[in-house]
Design an enzyme around this catalytic site. Structure first.
Site, PDB file in Angstrom:
ATOM      1  N   ILE A   1      -2.407  -3.760   2.822  1.00 41.62           N
ATOM      2  CA  ILE A   1      -2.668  -2.339   2.940  1.00 41.62           C
ATOM      3  C   ILE A   1      -2.750  -1.854   4.463  1.00 41.62           C
ATOM      4  O   ILE A   1      -3.516  -2.466   5.216  1.00 41.62           O
ATOM      5  CB  ILE A   1      -3.686  -2.022   2.136  1.00 41.62           C
ATOM      6  CG1 ILE A   1      -3.631  -2.335   0.691  1.00 41.62           C
ATOM      7  CG2 ILE A   1      -4.052  -0.465   2.331  1.00 41.62           C
ATOM      8  CD1 ILE A   1      -4.719  -2.117  -0.172  1.00 41.62           C
TER       9      ILE A   1
ATOM     10  N   ASP B   1      -7.764  -5.073   2.081  1.00 39.09           N
ATOM     11  CA  ASP B   1      -6.858  -6.439   2.611  1.00 39.09           C
ATOM     12  C   ASP B   1      -5.908  -5.740   3.533  1.00 39.09           C
ATOM     13  O   ASP B   1      -4.859  -5.326   3.104  1.00 39.09           O
ATOM     14  CB  ASP B   1      -6.651  -7.316   1.608  1.00 39.09           C
ATOM     15  CG  ASP B   1      -6.181  -8.745   1.888  1.00 39.09           C
ATOM     16  OD1 ASP B   1      -5.588  -8.790   3.091  1.00 39.09           O
ATOM     17  OD2 ASP B   1      -5.947  -9.508   1.080  1.00 39.09           O
ATOM     18  N   HIS B   2      -6.077  -6.001   4.780  1.00 42.31           N
ATOM     19  CA  HIS B   2      -5.091  -5.573   5.738  1.00 42.31           C
ATOM     20  C   HIS B   2      -3.949  -6.437   5.808  1.00 42.31           C
ATOM     21  O   HIS B   2      -2.621  -6.069   6.259  1.00 42.31           O
ATOM     22  CB  HIS B   2      -5.637  -5.651   7.055  1.00 42.31           C
ATOM     23  CG  HIS B   2      -5.147  -4.381   8.090  1.00 42.31           C
ATOM     24  ND1 HIS B   2      -4.277  -3.711   7.725  1.00 42.31           N
ATOM     25  CD2 HIS B   2      -5.691  -4.023   9.482  1.00 42.31           C
ATOM     26  CE1 HIS B   2      -4.127  -2.922   8.726  1.00 42.31           C
ATOM     27  NE2 HIS B   2      -4.991  -2.969   9.717  1.00 42.31           N
ATOM     28  N   ARG B   3      -3.872  -7.341   5.190  1.00 42.66           N
ATOM     29  CA  ARG B   3      -2.235  -8.142   5.076  1.00 42.66           C
ATOM     30  C   ARG B   3      -1.421  -7.448   4.105  1.00 42.66           C
ATOM     31  O   ARG B   3      -0.288  -7.644   4.017  1.00 42.66           O
ATOM     32  CB  ARG B   3      -2.698  -9.501   4.493  1.00 42.66           C
ATOM     33  CG  ARG B   3      -3.364 -10.346   5.143  1.00 42.66           C
ATOM     34  CD  ARG B   3      -3.844 -11.650   4.645  1.00 42.66           C
ATOM     35  NE  ARG B   3      -4.513 -11.424   3.458  1.00 42.66           N
ATOM     36  CZ  ARG B   3      -5.012 -12.489   2.584  1.00 42.66           C
ATOM     37  NH1 ARG B   3      -4.574 -13.831   2.909  1.00 42.66           N
ATOM     38  NH2 ARG B   3      -5.775 -12.105   1.477  1.00 42.66           N
TER      39      ARG B   3
END
Ligand code: CAO
Length: 248
Positions: A225, A221-223
């Site tokens: 990591i 999850d780019h939010r």
């Protein structure tokens, strides 16, 4: 239609399939319906990034075969080693052992519970093995066998599937070179495994060795990591798997 009409959901396309040839209609199982709802939500609402790497598991595979030959009671596949190694690496990368609470906070977990996706005739189930950091490879292998057996026979309770920090989805017994697993929210990362194969690895120009290499397919999850952390996470996981004695 709103101004962002390209984002509006079009109605589901309908077709008369029987008009083109013979068909058979079967209802979707309750589990498949439920899991499908969660997968669709997670795929649409989480900004997934996919990262691929490989681990040299030559020594790990030799070790597990040696242990299996010495003790026939508990069969060790690569998966319990990966689950144990993940608990080590999660303790070093707290942003992977986290969840968003939807109220502006990130929750960092101090425990290491890992889910393993199990393919059952009724659909995909994810039992959770608790406190993997303090369990032996044998404990993890036995628990995985018991939980996957239960998942395939009588099914799992919601308690069996609750509280996981990260999930592993292994297709290694079948094949593949990589895939894009969907994050099991509220977790923020999932690791996919496909089949380890022997490869010739060039160490220096003119110098090579054969290694048994395990493909790692990480979705995160780019939010929560960043890409650099995901790359470091996989490099560290590969390092831990390459020295399997430390996991025993
Ligand atoms: N590379 C090479 N061989 C592998 C491997 C890998 N990555 N992973 C497993 N194997 C081998 C095992 O060593 C074993 O071979 P041997 O008998 O020669 O040792 C064989 O494959 C069968 O393994 P297994 O399936 O019995 O055991 P497992 O621990 O790998 O997996 C379980 C257990 C329950 C997780 C698995 O059976 C399962 O259900 N996986 C499906 C997960 C899934 O569907 N994910 C998709 C989710 S997205 O839709």
């Amino acid at each position: 239609m709103s101004d962002n009409s390209c984002l509006d959901l079009a109605p589901w396309p309908k077709d008369d399939f029987a008009a083109y040839g013979e068909v058979e209609i079967q209802p979707i199982s309750r589990i498949q319906t439920l899991v499908g709802t969660f997968l669709a939500r997670n795929w649409v609402r989480i900004p997934h990034v996919f990262h691929q790497d490989e681990a040299d598991i030559t020594d790990l595979d030799a070790l597990r075969k040696q242990l299996n030959a010495a003790d026939g009671d508990t069969k060790l596949t690569p998966l319990p080693f990966v689950i144990k190694a993940l608990s080590v690496v999660l303790s070093e990368f707290p942003q992977f052992n986290a969840s968003l609470d939807g109220e502006g906070n990130i929750i960092y977990k101090k425990y290491f519970h890992i889910g393993a996706a199990v393919d059952t005739p009724k659909g995909l189930l994810v039992p959770v093995i608790r406190q993997c950091d303090s369990k032996s490879i044998y404990d993890i292998a036995q628990e995985l066998a018991a939980l996957s057996g239960k998942a395939r026979s009588k099914g799992l309770s919601s308690a069996d599937m609750a509280g996981g920090c990260m999930t592993v989805s292994s297709l290694g017994h079948i094949g593949g070179t990589g895939f894009t697993p969907i994050i099991n929210a509220p977790q923020v990362a999932i690791l996919g495994l496909t089949r380890a194969v022997w490869k010739q690895v060039v160490k220096e120009p003119g110098e090579f060795e054969y290694q048994f290499r395990l493909p790692l397919s990480l979705s995160y999850d780019h939010r929560v990591i960043n890409g650099a952390d995901a790359a470091r996470f996989c490099v560290r996981l590969a390092e831990v798997l390459a020295a399997p004695q430390s996991l025993i």
